[in-house]
Design an enzyme around this catalytic site. Structure first.
Site, PDB file in Angstrom:
ATOM      1  N   ASP A  63      -2.703   9.234 -10.680  1.00 17.44           N
ATOM      2  CA  ASP A  63      -2.539   8.201 -11.702  1.00 17.44           C
ATOM      3  C   ASP A  63      -1.075   8.049 -12.102  1.00 17.44           C
ATOM      4  O   ASP A  63      -0.574   6.929 -12.280  1.00 17.44           O
ATOM      5  CB  ASP A  63      -3.376   8.535 -12.929  1.00 17.44           C
ATOM      6  CG  ASP A  63      -4.865   8.336 -12.698  1.00 17.44           C
ATOM      7  OD1 ASP A  63      -5.238   7.752 -11.649  1.00 17.44           O
ATOM      8  OD2 ASP A  63      -5.658   8.758 -13.562  1.00 17.44           O
TER       9      ASP A  63
ATOM     10  N   ASP B  82      -4.635   2.191  -4.372  1.00 18.30           N
ATOM     11  CA  ASP B  82      -3.174   2.218  -4.295  1.00 18.30           C
ATOM     12  C   ASP B  82      -2.634   0.929  -3.697  1.00 18.30           C
ATOM     13  O   ASP B  82      -1.571   0.917  -3.083  1.00 18.30           O
ATOM     14  CB  ASP B  82      -2.711   3.420  -3.472  1.00 18.30           C
ATOM     15  CG  ASP B  82      -3.233   3.391  -2.038  1.00 18.30           C
ATOM     16  OD1 ASP B  82      -4.280   2.755  -1.802  1.00 18.30           O
ATOM     17  OD2 ASP B  82      -2.595   3.996  -1.146  1.00 18.30           O
TER      18      ASP B  82
ATOM     19  N   HIS C 100      -6.325  13.930  -9.617  1.00 15.57           N
ATOM     20  CA  HIS C 100      -6.291  12.523 -10.034  1.00 15.57           C
ATOM     21  C   HIS C 100      -5.214  12.245 -11.074  1.00 15.57           C
ATOM     22  O   HIS C 100      -4.678  11.130 -11.140  1.00 15.57           O
ATOM     23  CB  HIS C 100      -7.656  12.105 -10.566  1.00 15.57           C
ATOM     24  CG  HIS C 100      -8.726  12.093  -9.525  1.00 15.57           C
ATOM     25  ND1 HIS C 100      -8.643  11.307  -8.393  1.00 15.57           N
ATOM     26  CD2 HIS C 100      -9.894  12.771  -9.423  1.00 15.57           C
ATOM     27  CE1 HIS C 100      -9.715  11.490  -7.649  1.00 15.57           C
ATOM     28  NE2 HIS C 100     -10.493  12.388  -8.247  1.00 15.57           N
TER      29      HIS C 100
ATOM     30  N   ASP D  20       0.856  -1.184   0.000  1.00 14.16           N
ATOM     31  CA  ASP D  20       0.000   0.000   0.000  1.00 14.16           C
ATOM     32  C   ASP D  20       0.892   1.234   0.000  1.00 14.16           C
ATOM     33  O   ASP D  20       1.829   1.333   0.803  1.00 14.16           O
ATOM     34  CB  ASP D  20      -0.901  -0.023   1.240  1.00 14.16           C
ATOM     35  CG  ASP D  20      -2.053   0.965   1.145  1.00 14.16           C
ATOM     36  OD1 ASP D  20      -1.775   2.170   1.013  1.00 14.16           O
ATOM     37  OD2 ASP D  20      -3.211   0.539   1.211  1.00 14.16           O
TER      38      ASP D  20
ATOM     39  N   ASN E  71      -3.106  12.616  -4.171  1.00 12.60           N
ATOM     40  CA  ASN E  71      -4.324  12.588  -4.980  1.00 12.60           C
ATOM     41  C   ASN E  71      -5.215  13.789  -4.699  1.00 12.60           C
ATOM     42  O   ASN E  71      -5.786  14.397  -5.615  1.00 12.60           O
ATOM     43  CB  ASN E  71      -5.080  11.284  -4.709  1.00 12.60           C
ATOM     44  CG  ASN E  71      -5.869  10.800  -5.915  1.00 12.60           C
ATOM     45  OD1 ASN E  71      -5.386  10.823  -7.037  1.00 12.60           O
ATOM     46  ND2 ASN E  71      -7.089  10.374  -5.684  1.00 12.60           N
TER      47      ASN E  71
END
Length: 274
Positions: A149, A175, A145, A132, A140
């Site tokens: 990404d 994630d 976003h 994680d 984010n």
């Protein structure tokens, strides 16, 4: 598909299409002559030349060799039909790939991961690492976003570069990533987790002139050995261990097992309190 400049009438297949000879198509033709049984092949890969002596081009064909029999049942000829299905085959392959892979990172998705790890190649032990990204939500939320990404793609690439050819690596969602390494015990899996954490920490992530530190929390569960659970149970244990790694300060590795008191304490399941 083939150039009309080739003379076909009255010539043998080996003369008309010499490139197919080393690909085994004449052997299939001979087998039909010898057995009298038809041959049907679907989406068969074949290298063909658009013009004589030209460059070979990969195509896929549906091929039928149908024997022509006389009244005594002897093979007197063979009806050959080939249908170029390259575009349809490639489209089907693309759809199949998209169904099994994460569209952002190109890694296996959760379903493909489950299918690939369903059957154990040996008694093990095997290692499942649940990963994680630490503080991913900050990037984010602050940067948008698009930044999130991009960070996911860079982390996925860094993890993939630490993998062996038979490892199974997937993005499970958000994630979160999972990695299975076959025939890998606790010590080796811990060393692998450290190499993954270092690789992610070395990412120089810059977004709009601002640099962000990237770290990884890793949970490990070994499975496949006597007394251990299967992949699904290992995934839950590794998820729980990853959650504990975050609880203990992030950027660390936590190794779990079916007897782990922290993971199995009341009110804690699958890495989440309820």
């Amino acid at each position: 598909m083939l150039s009309t400049c080739r003379t076909i009438i009255g010539h043998s297949l080996s003369e008309v299409l010499p490139e197919v000879v080393p690909q085994g198509f004449l052997e299939k033709l001979d087998r039909v002559y010898q057995t009298g049984e038809p041959f049907i092949g679907r989406a068969m890969p074949i290298q063909l030349q658009r013009v004589a002596n030209g460059e070979l081009e990969q195509r896929f064909i549906d091929l039928i060799y149908q024997p022509i029999l006389d009244e005594s049942g002897n093979v007197t000829g063979i009806f050959v039909q080939g249908n170029d299905v390259t575009e349809a085959y490639q489209l089907a392959q693309e759809v199949s790939y998209q169904a099994a892979h994460d569209s952002l990172t190109g890694l296996s998705n959760r379903r493909d991961f489950a299918e690939k790890t369903d059957n154990l190649p040996s008694a093990g032990p095997h290692a499942l690492l649940y990963m994680d990204i630490d503080h991913f939500k900050i990037v984010n939320d602050r940067c948008g976003h698009a930044a999130g990404d991009q960070l996911l793609k860079e982390v996925a690439s860094a993890i993939a570069h630490q993998c062996q050819s038979d490892d199974v690596l997937a993005r499970l969602g958000g994630d979160e990533f999972a990695l299975v390494r076959w025939n890998c015990g606790r010590e080796d899996s811990a060393a692998l987790a450290e190499s993954l954490r270092r690789a992610v920490k070395d990412i120089d992530f810059v977004w709009k002139s601002r640099r962000y530190g990237v770290t990884l929390s890793v949970g490990i569960a070994c499975f496949g050995e006597a007394g251990a659970g299967a992949t699904e149970q290992a995934l839950g244990l590794a998820d729980a261990a990853c959650f504990l790694a975050k609880e203990k300060g992030r950027n660390r590795t936590q190794i779990s097992s079916t007897t782990d008191e922290e993971v199995n304490r009341p009110g804690f399941a699958g890495g989440r309190f309820f």
